[in-house]
Design a protein around this motif. Structure first.
Motif, PDB file in Angstrom:
ATOM      1  N   PHE A   1       6.349   6.351  -5.963  1.00  0.00           N
ATOM      2  CA  PHE A   1       5.012   6.478  -6.529  1.00  0.00           C
ATOM      3  C   PHE A   1       5.082   7.099  -7.927  1.00  0.00           C
ATOM      4  CE2 PHE A   1       1.348   9.117  -7.404  1.00  0.00           C
ATOM      5  CZ  PHE A   1       0.311   8.221  -7.231  1.00  0.00           C
TER       6      PHE A   1
ATOM      7  N   TRP B   1       3.726  -0.740  -4.119  1.00  0.00           N
ATOM      8  CA  TRP B   1       2.515  -0.085  -3.611  1.00  0.00           C
ATOM      9  C   TRP B   1       2.002  -0.789  -2.364  1.00  0.00           C
ATOM     10  CZ3 TRP B   1       0.035  -0.074  -9.155  1.00  0.00           C
ATOM     11  CH2 TRP B   1       0.702   0.880  -9.941  1.00  0.00           C
TER      12      TRP B   1
ATOM     13  N   SER C   1       3.965   4.751 -10.949  1.00  0.00           N
ATOM     14  CA  SER C   1       2.673   5.026 -11.577  1.00  0.00           C
ATOM     15  C   SER C   1       2.875   5.482 -13.018  1.00  0.00           C
ATOM     16  CB  SER C   1       1.870   6.049 -10.776  1.00  0.00           C
ATOM     17  OG  SER C   1       2.525   7.277 -10.763  1.00  0.00           O
TER      18      SER C   1
ATOM     19  N   LEU D   1      -4.566   4.204  -6.208  1.00  0.00           N
ATOM     20  CA  LEU D   1      -3.334   4.981  -6.240  1.00  0.00           C
ATOM     21  C   LEU D   1      -3.571   6.421  -5.793  1.00  0.00           C
ATOM     22  CD1 LEU D   1      -1.611   3.815  -9.520  1.00  0.00           C
ATOM     23  CD2 LEU D   1      -0.743   3.602  -7.208  1.00  0.00           C
TER      24      LEU D   1
END
Lengths: 181, 458, 394
Positions: free
Chosen positions: C181, C144, C185, C58
């Protein structure tokens, strides 16, 4: 030309741009002169290497001051809260270091900023309101768009005629003698 | 030329192919020319408002904080709202001058000087409010560890004491940073000065700067260090301001994301203020070739980014309030969105989260009128953010104590007066000091690069 | 290892990939043994290793998107490395599958009897239930992977076509990509780690995890570059100036991580509300205390001092040593976040911790290296490459 009765401070040579100034600085350094400086309206990339100068020591001065500030303030919070004026507040231990982080941090930064600013002024020998270079009318353009090299008479290799010739040979567009008066 | 090479040609940052001399001229002529009528009008308005502020403060000292609209659940009213608002405004100045400097964003040179000026004036406005809020402002020095005959020392565990350390340090550091940046430019004004009084004043404050590389090398490192230490400082200052709320056990205040959330909000609001001011300065003083549209566009992008961060924090708070399973926490947020202050909450959401979304469109983030209006909306929205945080306390644990907070004329007067003070200082700065960092702008011109200067010369 | 300096392709990718693959397979085989011997320990160890490597992937994704959005030039020579790091995310999606079989072992809230009696957890049922957990985890990896596929494909395309459109395209994807993101995340951190203790909550948790992951990704990028340097690859291209910038980034995010960690700890410590402090208490009592102290000194104080000076950031060797140390501390961090739920009385290191780390890590490095070596190691056609190669720090 030098007035009668006044001592020469040195010569001031003008250059046409950053490129010529940089290459002249390299040559003057290689020729072994010591007491000279390159004046420009803004800092020029690569000039430190051209003049053969080391990195400024300010970083270490600031680091040391910051460390002193940190330890000093930490001690003050300890001394105040544990020794001199102990008070239990919201059930926290007398030395609750967590809560002292904000003021200790602030003081560390504060003394570092003072050192950075005033250390710079001291190393640069500022303030200095009167300087022979200010006698030159053309030098005033250094803060506008002019590029200059000043070479002081105190340099061991100084010789007015030779230096003038030398500066002209490395690209100076104009060379003048600056006096103390 | 492909668009990519055009992109990192510094020419884009300063348009119109300027020379070193033309930069000096266009910036220095502002303090050297006659006072424009528009300036006189604006100055008299803001100076009167500032005068009003001082009268109101005098009245407050005489009467006490009872003249404000504070009531029992809301012990902190507009004073703390204004404090947090003004400190926040200041943050963008440091971001532009320090963080963008460390990130080598060269477009910052167009706006950094007056963004830094803005920081200092905003922090001055901010410092007024906690000082007068303590009630007995004449003993405000008790927040500092000064030995006294009572043998009493400050409590280093108090967030309000941290405030005075953090904001005080912030003010001094910002001032030093600003002044160090001004020295070479003051030298320019000194060297151009025609009258004796100008020669003396600019000469005094430029400290005899001679622009030699032996000076520049210390100067550059100092500037870098000041930028380096200002960066954690700016993060810490608004984090510490946020602890005024977050260290408490009050629902809606005590949440761990507060420090970074406050910092993002501060930068967001500060950028909006820089935008407002630079659009005015650009127009009034004809600086369109230095404060280019490219610079403005990037500022709009940063506002979009920080606006999204603030939106992220709003949603995290809401989610975690639900997820916590704590009914008080849940009530605090439902009350914000649907309680008696719902109007303020939705002003905050629309100004801070929805308005910046227009900057997704290239056309809109390059449109001067649109960005001016948006920047004003964001300023309003960020003031309301603090208002919502502070005032929704009106409904706390005990329903019997619930009340509705309304400001008095005095509260409103103080806020307006603080704007007066801010603009007074700002106008003085615009009138007498170089509002664009000349030496830095010159440094990013193509001919400043010694390896290319040959091509451009001649 | 050899490189063709015209195309910047590795003609001989060396043995690294092979070694990593062998270590990975061995690690996984041993881990299967662990699964049969101690099922709960296996899942916890697996979770730690899985989160560790995913957060590096990530971090690579974030690095790449940030590079595009900021239109950064200096990092152009590192772009292929960060792209290869992020391209492991689809692979990590496969590694998430075993985790889904361990929900019952890991997450207290998946026990029906607990949910039936615990009032607080009952209220969280709409979020904390197995089906939604699985949907979310799959969702994260889909998002992702899509981002990764797109950015990687376009980047490789640039090697053969001259087009300015590509630059505009990946900027257009990176901007909303950042929002996706941030959301994914954050919730991944909530799901995988925070909900191990389903009563506890902290709004900063997602940001905290992101910061640590990005820090680990920078360390990983530094190590990838310096490994190649030792093999004589890209010595002239990734210069000391780039290491200096990476060092600054590492240092900056180290401080930023400490800021996040301290904010979380500080506010909970100060307010002293039992339902929150219990989480830190679990990590401050008995033998866990030494690990908490290790976090303060090892994850902040020591690397802070070690990277403070300019010289430290400009020494490739020192930077590599510190990167290894920070990666180790990243593992300690995740261990410290996850394990107190299992071992209440102090950390009990198990050989399964090591085997899962080696297993996932080996495959991770093998896959990352394969992606990296199958394309030119620099974005050879990017107009910004020249500036990056010539880049010098002030």
């Amino acid at each position: 030309m030098a007035k009668i009765g006044s001592r020469a401070y040195g010569v001031l040579a003008e250059f046409s741009g950053t490129g010529p100034l940089l290459s002249a600085a390299k040559k003057i350094h290689e020729a072994g002169y010591k007491k000279y400086d390159c004046h420009s309206p803004f800092p020029i990339h690569g000039m430190d290497q051209a003049m053969g100068m080391k990195r400024s020591p300010i970083g270490y001065m600031v680091g040391f001051t910051g460390a002193c500030g940190l330890l000093g303030m930490l001690y003050l919070t300890y001394w105040v809260s544990v020794v001199e004026y102990p008070l239990v507040i919201s059930g926290k231990p007398l030395f609750s270091w967590q809560a002292y982080v904000p003021p200790v941090f602030a003081i560390t930064i504060l003394v570092s900023a003072f050192m950075a600013t005033f250390g710079m002024l001291v190393l640069n020998k500022l303030p200095r309101f009167n300087h022979p270079l200010f006698n030159s009318e053309s030098f005033k353009r250094f803060s506008d768009g002019g590029f200059f090299i000043s070479l002081e008479a105190g340099d061991p290799k100084y010789d007015e005629v030779k230096v003038t010739e030398f500066l002209k040979s490395i690209g100076a567009t104009k060379v003048e003698v600056v006096t103390d008066e | 030329m492909s668009s990519a090479t055009e992109h990192h040609d510094p020419n884009c940052l300063v348009t119109g192919n300027p020379t070193f001399e033309s930069i000096t001229e266009s910036v220095s002529c502002i303090p050297e020319s006659r006072t424009p009528l528009a300036w006189k009008i604006m100055f008299s308005i803001s100076a009167s408002l500032a005068l009003g502020l001082f009268c109101l403060i005098g009245y407050l000292f005489w009467e006490g904080v009872g003249v404000w609209g504070l009531n029992n659940p809301v012990g902190w009213g507009w004073a703390i709202v204004n404090f947090v608002f003004w400190v926040g405004i200041g943050h963008a100045g440091t971001l532009i001058s320090a963080i963008l400097f460390l990130l080598r964003q060269r477009w910052r040179t167009a706006i950094n000087r007056f963004a830094e000026g803005m920081t200092i004036f905003a922090v001055i406005c901010a410092l007024i409010f906690p000082t007068i809020h303590v009630g007995r402002a004449w003993v405000i020095h008790w927040t500092l560890p000064i030995p006294n005959q009572m043998g009493v020392w400050p409590n280093f565990r108090s967030p309000l004491l941290w405030d005075s350390f953090a904001v005080g340090t912030y003010f001094i550091c910002s001032f030093l940073f600003w002044y160090v940046g001004l020295i070479p430019d003051l030298a320019t004004l000194r060297d151009r000065a025609k009258t004796r009084i100008r020669k003396i004043i600019y000469g005094l404050f430029s400290l005899g700067w001679r622009g030699g590389n032996r000076q520049w090398r210390h100067y550059e490192l100092t500037y870098l260090i000041l930028a380096g230490i200002s960066t954690p400082l700016v993060l810490s200052v608004h984090s510490i301001v946020s602890t005024d709320f977050a260290t408490a056990q009050v629902p809606g205040w005590h949440t761990t994301i507060f420090p970074p959330y406050f910092v993002a909000g501060a930068i967001f609001s500060g950028f909006a203020m820089v935008m407002t001011l630079s659009l005015i300065a650009r127009k009034v003083f004809n600086l369109t070739h230095i404060i280019t549209k490219k610079v403005l566009e990037r500022m709009n992008m940063i506002m979009l980014l920080t606006g999204m961060m603030v939106g992220y924090a709003y949603s995290m708070e809401f989610f975690i309030a639900w997820y916590s399973g704590n009914i008080y926490e849940q009530f605090a947020f439902v009350n914000r969105a649907f309680g008696p202050y719902a109007w303020a909450y939705w002003i905050m959401i629309s100004c801070n989260v929805l308005v910046p979304q227009i900057f997704w469109f290239k056309k809109l983030r390059n449109h001067l009128v649109v960005m001016f209006i948006a920047s004003i909306f964001i300023n309003i929205g960020m003031w309301f953010e603090r208002f919502v945080i502070v005032v929704t306390l009106a409904r706390d644990f005990l329903p019997a104590a619930w009340d509705y907070y309304s400001p008095t004329w005095h509260d409103i007067g103080l806020l307006i007066g603080s704007f007066g003070l801010f603009f007074t200082l700002f106008l003085l700065f615009m009138r007498f000091l170089p509002i664009v960092a000349m030496s830095e702008v010159k440094g990013i011109l193509p001919q400043a690069d010694p390896h290319k200067s040959g091509e451009h010369h001649g | 290892m050899q490189i063709d300096l015209k195309t910047y392709r590795l003609t001989d990718p060396g043995k690294l990939g092979m070694i990593a693959l062998v270590v990975g397979i061995l690690g996984l085989l041993v881990s299967i043994l662990g699964f049969t011997s101690d099922r709960t320990q296996f899942f916890y160890s697996y979770l730690v290793a899985f989160v560790f490597w995913t957060s590096i992937g990530l971090g690579g994704l974030f690095f790449t998107m940030l590079h595009h959005l900021a239109d950064a030039k200096w990092s152009m020579v590192l772009r292929r490395i960060s792209e290869s790091v992020m391209s492991t995310l689809p692979l990590m999606g496969l590694f998430a599958i075993p985790l889904l079989f361990g929900i019952h072992d890991l997450y207290h809230s998946s026990h029906a009897d607990v949910m039936a009696t615990d009032e607080l957890l009952k209220a969280k049922e709409p979020f904390l239930n197995q089906a939604f957990f699985i949907i979310r985890t799959v969702g994260y990896f889909v998002i992702w992977s899509l981002l990764t596929f797109f950015l990687f494909r376009n980047s490789v395309k640039q090697d053969s076509v001259h087009s300015d459109k590509l630059t505009a395209q990946w900027r257009r994807v990176s901007a909303p990509g950042m929002i996706l993101f941030a959301v994914t995340s954050t919730f991944a951190a909530f799901d995988w780690l925070m909900s191990l203790d389903p009563h506890w909550y902290s709004t900063i948790y997602g940001v905290y995890m992101f910061t640590g992951g990005f820090l680990a990704a920078i360390s990983f990028i530094i190590l990838s570059a310096s490994y190649q340097r030792r093999q004589g690859i890209l010595k002239e291209e990734i210069t000391i100036e780039h290491y200096h910038d990476l060092g600054k980034l590492l240092f900056g995010f180290l401080v930023f991580w400490a800021y996040m960690a301290f904010s979380q700890y500080f506010l909970i410590w100060y307010a002293n509300i039992p339902e929150e402090t219990v989480w830190f208490l679990d990590r401050w009592e008995n033998a866990w205390k030494s690990l908490s102290l290790l976090m303060i000194f090892g994850h902040f104080a020591f690397p802070f001092l070690a990277l403070l000076t300019r010289g430290a950031k400009r020494s490739v060797v020192w930077l590599s040593v510190m990167s290894c140390w920070i990666l180790f501390m990243r593992w300690v961090d995740i261990y410290w976040l996850a394990m107190p739920t299992l071992h209440e009385h102090g950390p009990q290191f198990s050989w399964i911790d090591l085997s899962t780390m080696c297993g996932i890590g080996g495959i991770f490095i093998w896959y990352c290296w394969r992606k990296y070596t199958s394309h030119p190691v620099l974005p050879v056609n990017d107009p910004g490459l020249k500036e990056s190669l010539e880049f010098v720090n002030n």
